[in-house]
Design a protein around this motif. Sequence first.
Motif, PDB file in Angstrom:
ATOM      1  N   ARG A  91      -7.693  -3.154   2.805  1.00  0.00           N
ATOM      2  CA  ARG A  91      -7.712  -4.153   3.874  1.00  0.00           C
ATOM      3  C   ARG A  91      -8.753  -5.228   3.601  1.00  0.00           C
ATOM      4  O   ARG A  91      -9.627  -5.072   2.738  1.00  0.00           O
ATOM      5  N   ARG A  92      -8.673  -6.290   4.384  1.00  0.00           N
ATOM      6  CA  ARG A  92      -9.619  -7.390   4.232  1.00  0.00           C
ATOM      7  C   ARG A  92     -11.051  -6.951   4.507  1.00  0.00           C
ATOM      8  O   ARG A  92     -11.993  -7.525   3.963  1.00  0.00           O
ATOM      9  N   ASP A  93     -11.237  -5.939   5.380  1.00  0.00           N
ATOM     10  CA  ASP A  93     -12.591  -5.476   5.685  1.00  0.00           C
ATOM     11  C   ASP A  93     -13.108  -4.471   4.655  1.00  0.00           C
ATOM     12  O   ASP A  93     -14.198  -3.921   4.805  1.00  0.00           O
ATOM     13  N   GLY A  94     -12.304  -4.198   3.607  1.00  0.00           N
ATOM     14  CA  GLY A  94     -12.723  -3.279   2.555  1.00  0.00           C
ATOM     15  C   GLY A  94     -12.277  -1.850   2.754  1.00  0.00           C
ATOM     16  O   GLY A  94     -12.396  -1.029   1.834  1.00  0.00           O
ATOM     17  N   LEU A 111       4.154  -0.143   3.633  1.00  0.00           N
ATOM     18  CA  LEU A 111       2.753   0.132   3.335  1.00  0.00           C
ATOM     19  C   LEU A 111       1.975   0.655   4.530  1.00  0.00           C
ATOM     20  O   LEU A 111       0.861   1.152   4.368  1.00  0.00           O
ATOM     21  N   GLY A 112       2.529   0.518   5.738  1.00  0.00           N
ATOM     22  CA  GLY A 112       1.873   1.051   6.916  1.00  0.00           C
ATOM     23  C   GLY A 112       0.688   0.258   7.407  1.00  0.00           C
ATOM     24  O   GLY A 112      -0.064   0.715   8.266  1.00  0.00           O
ATOM     25  N   VAL A 113       0.501  -0.940   6.858  1.00  0.00           N
ATOM     26  CA  VAL A 113      -0.600  -1.829   7.273  1.00  0.00           C
ATOM     27  C   VAL A 113      -0.017  -3.223   7.459  1.00  0.00           C
ATOM     28  O   VAL A 113       0.803  -3.664   6.644  1.00  0.00           O
ATOM     29  N   ALA A 114      -0.424  -3.902   8.523  1.00  0.00           N
ATOM     30  CA  ALA A 114       0.082  -5.252   8.775  1.00  0.00           C
ATOM     31  C   ALA A 114      -0.235  -6.158   7.591  1.00  0.00           C
ATOM     32  O   ALA A 114      -1.344  -6.114   7.039  1.00  0.00           O
ATOM     33  N   ARG A 115       0.752  -6.970   7.158  1.00  0.00           N
ATOM     34  CA  ARG A 115       0.578  -7.837   5.990  1.00  0.00           C
ATOM     35  C   ARG A 115      -0.664  -8.706   6.102  1.00  0.00           C
ATOM     36  O   ARG A 115      -1.401  -8.886   5.125  1.00  0.00           O
ATOM     37  N   ALA A 116      -0.958  -9.215   7.282  1.00  0.00           N
ATOM     38  CA  ALA A 116      -2.108 -10.104   7.454  1.00  0.00           C
ATOM     39  C   ALA A 116      -3.430  -9.391   7.196  1.00  0.00           C
ATOM     40  O   ALA A 116      -4.444 -10.037   6.913  1.00  0.00           O
ATOM     41  N   GLU A 117      -3.442  -8.057   7.273  1.00  0.00           N
ATOM     42  CA  GLU A 117      -4.677  -7.303   7.081  1.00  0.00           C
ATOM     43  C   GLU A 117      -4.890  -6.877   5.633  1.00  0.00           C
ATOM     44  O   GLU A 117      -5.963  -6.403   5.260  1.00  0.00           O
ATOM     45  N   ALA A 119      -5.581  -6.954   1.751  1.00  0.00           N
ATOM     46  CA  ALA A 119      -6.200  -7.749   0.698  1.00  0.00           C
ATOM     47  C   ALA A 119      -5.423  -7.585  -0.612  1.00  0.00           C
ATOM     48  O   ALA A 119      -5.025  -8.557  -1.240  1.00  0.00           O
ATOM     49  N   PHE A 120      -5.193  -6.337  -0.998  1.00  0.00           N
ATOM     50  CA  PHE A 120      -4.413  -6.054  -2.201  1.00  0.00           C
ATOM     51  C   PHE A 120      -4.055  -4.576  -2.193  1.00  0.00           C
ATOM     52  O   PHE A 120      -4.574  -3.794  -1.392  1.00  0.00           O
ATOM     53  N   VAL A 121      -3.159  -4.193  -3.087  1.00  0.00           N
ATOM     54  CA  VAL A 121      -2.792  -2.793  -3.264  1.00  0.00           C
ATOM     55  C   VAL A 121      -3.347  -2.335  -4.604  1.00  0.00           C
ATOM     56  O   VAL A 121      -3.128  -2.977  -5.635  1.00  0.00           O
ATOM     57  N   ASP A 150      -9.588 -13.079   2.603  1.00  0.00           N
ATOM     58  CA  ASP A 150     -10.916 -13.194   2.032  1.00  0.00           C
ATOM     59  C   ASP A 150     -11.205 -12.007   1.120  1.00  0.00           C
ATOM     60  O   ASP A 150     -11.837 -12.146   0.081  1.00  0.00           O
ATOM     61  N   GLY A 151     -10.724 -10.837   1.522  1.00  0.00           N
ATOM     62  CA  GLY A 151     -10.948  -9.648   0.708  1.00  0.00           C
ATOM     63  C   GLY A 151     -10.306  -9.766  -0.653  1.00  0.00           C
ATOM     64  O   GLY A 151     -10.902  -9.414  -1.668  1.00  0.00           O
ATOM     65  N   ALA A 152      -9.081 -10.257  -0.706  1.00  0.00           N
ATOM     66  CA  ALA A 152      -8.408 -10.424  -1.998  1.00  0.00           C
ATOM     67  C   ALA A 152      -9.135 -11.442  -2.844  1.00  0.00           C
ATOM     68  O   ALA A 152      -9.286 -11.261  -4.055  1.00  0.00           O
ATOM     69  N   SER A 153      -9.598 -12.526  -2.223  1.00  0.00           N
ATOM     70  CA  SER A 153     -10.303 -13.551  -2.974  1.00  0.00           C
ATOM     71  C   SER A 153     -11.570 -12.990  -3.592  1.00  0.00           C
ATOM     72  O   SER A 153     -11.886 -13.231  -4.759  1.00  0.00           O
ATOM     73  N   ARG A 154     -12.310 -12.209  -2.796  1.00  0.00           N
ATOM     74  CA  ARG A 154     -13.546 -11.640  -3.325  1.00  0.00           C
ATOM     75  C   ARG A 154     -13.256 -10.664  -4.450  1.00  0.00           C
ATOM     76  O   ARG A 154     -13.942 -10.644  -5.465  1.00  0.00           O
TER      77      ARG A 154
END
Length: 520
Positions: A91-94, A111-117, A119-121, A150-154
């Motif tokens: 997720r974006r929060d890590g 995936l069981g997680v909202a797309r907006a949340e 970061a990557f798989v 932001d998580g994916a970018s980082r």
Amino acid sequence: MGSGPLGARVAALCDEVGPRLGVSLQGQVFGVRRRLDEPLRVAIAGRLKAGKSTLVNALIGRRVAPTEVGECTRVVTQFRYGTTDRVDVVRRDGSRTSLPLDEAGMIPSRLGVARAEIAFVDVTLTSDHLRDLTVVDTPGLGSTNTSVSDGASRFLHGDAVAPYDDDIDADSVGAVSGAEAIVYVFTQAVRDDDVEALEAFRSVSARLASNPINSLGLFNKVDKLVGGPDDPWPVAGPLADGQAAVLRRVVSDVVPVVGLLAETTEAGRLTAADCEALRTLAGLPATERMILLASVDLFTRRDCVVPRAQRERLLRLLDLYGVGFALARFAAAPRLASGDLVRALFQASGFPRLRHTLDQAFRWRTDAIKAGWALSALERIASHAAVPADRELLRDAIERVLQQPEYHRLRLLEVAQLVGTGVVELPEPMEQELSRLALATDPQWILSLPGAGPRELAEAALAAATRWRVYAVAGAGPAQSRVALVAHRGFYLLAQQIRAGAPPEPAPPTVGYGYGGQVR
């Protein structure tokens, strides 16, 4: 896979300087240090339905990445080596949610997680193919979902912010700009927007490593160039060569492949029952085989001794070209072993050339690519340092590394990139000579003197150094002069190496130009 000699020196720099920096910079520097010990990260980019995931599966050697457009194909997915098979949705929060592979051994469709949340798989697999290569499957360009977390970018490219073309999917931009090498997949002929996409990728990630030295074009689905089971290679080979010339400034080479055959053979999808069904079809009269192979509809719907469900499976695995190729093999050798057929299909996919090109164009230069990426990343960290003392400490350490003679190769790669991408123009013979100097270490190959002894090679290297020095001071513009002076020193150091009797390394094929990082 650990660092090579260049990367090891940059790693030592991080170990030396990192603890003396402020807390905020320490984490960034040690992050660079960790990346140096990781396998080369290769991003697979391209437009929707170009066959990226099929090729990812072939590279991994397992059918894990979904090939149909769905939820999990719209996110960045990283495949890396691990001691167990595992799928983590980050997720974006890590935070992470772990999922098992589905019954077919693939990433679950949900995936069981909202797309907006998301970061990557992050997928870890017990695949030997991933021991020295991390593969990043990017969303298809032109996706309607242009949000990137932001998580994916980082994760993918740290704190770097780079502009990108509005037509380029933001998730793909993030993944590509964080990779050390790029494979761009396209089908049929190169379109204008494919060239624009490659140019945009290069501009996005130029300071992180994207340029022809580590960018490869993959011309996929070449079996579609001709009808049904006909041989596509007489058309595909020359067409790929022509496209390589068109894309010369943005990719090192263009490799034609039949991705479906590569996936089927590399992932071990063709069973003994499939081979026996093909053997049975090959035993039919030639006229009947010809009718069956005339179209997909005839192959699946016409009455035949092989059940329709089995024929439909063969099409999913091989398509008409692969089926026709297999039938021709069995018709010529009815007792052909299944393993021999699979190996022949693998050769017919064109994938062996891709494997070889990756080994030669990417892995051969992994040390230089990763060291260049790391130095440019450290330079970027220094430029954003809030404390002047930290900034100067980092820059002084970088400069000390770059003063060492072996690091002149990075400058050679940098100027070769400028020439190879057309930023600086040189006469063609000089451009080719610079490319050989930057991309190889074998003096005989660099100097085009096969079989020459050390004395002749040393004299030729000094003559080349003099020639480039003369060009730098007489007749060259400012940009050309800078390139020429770098080449001059490169040939001078080569002459010293020859005289010292340093053993040469094997020369790679001529596959491109460029440098993986922007260093001063």
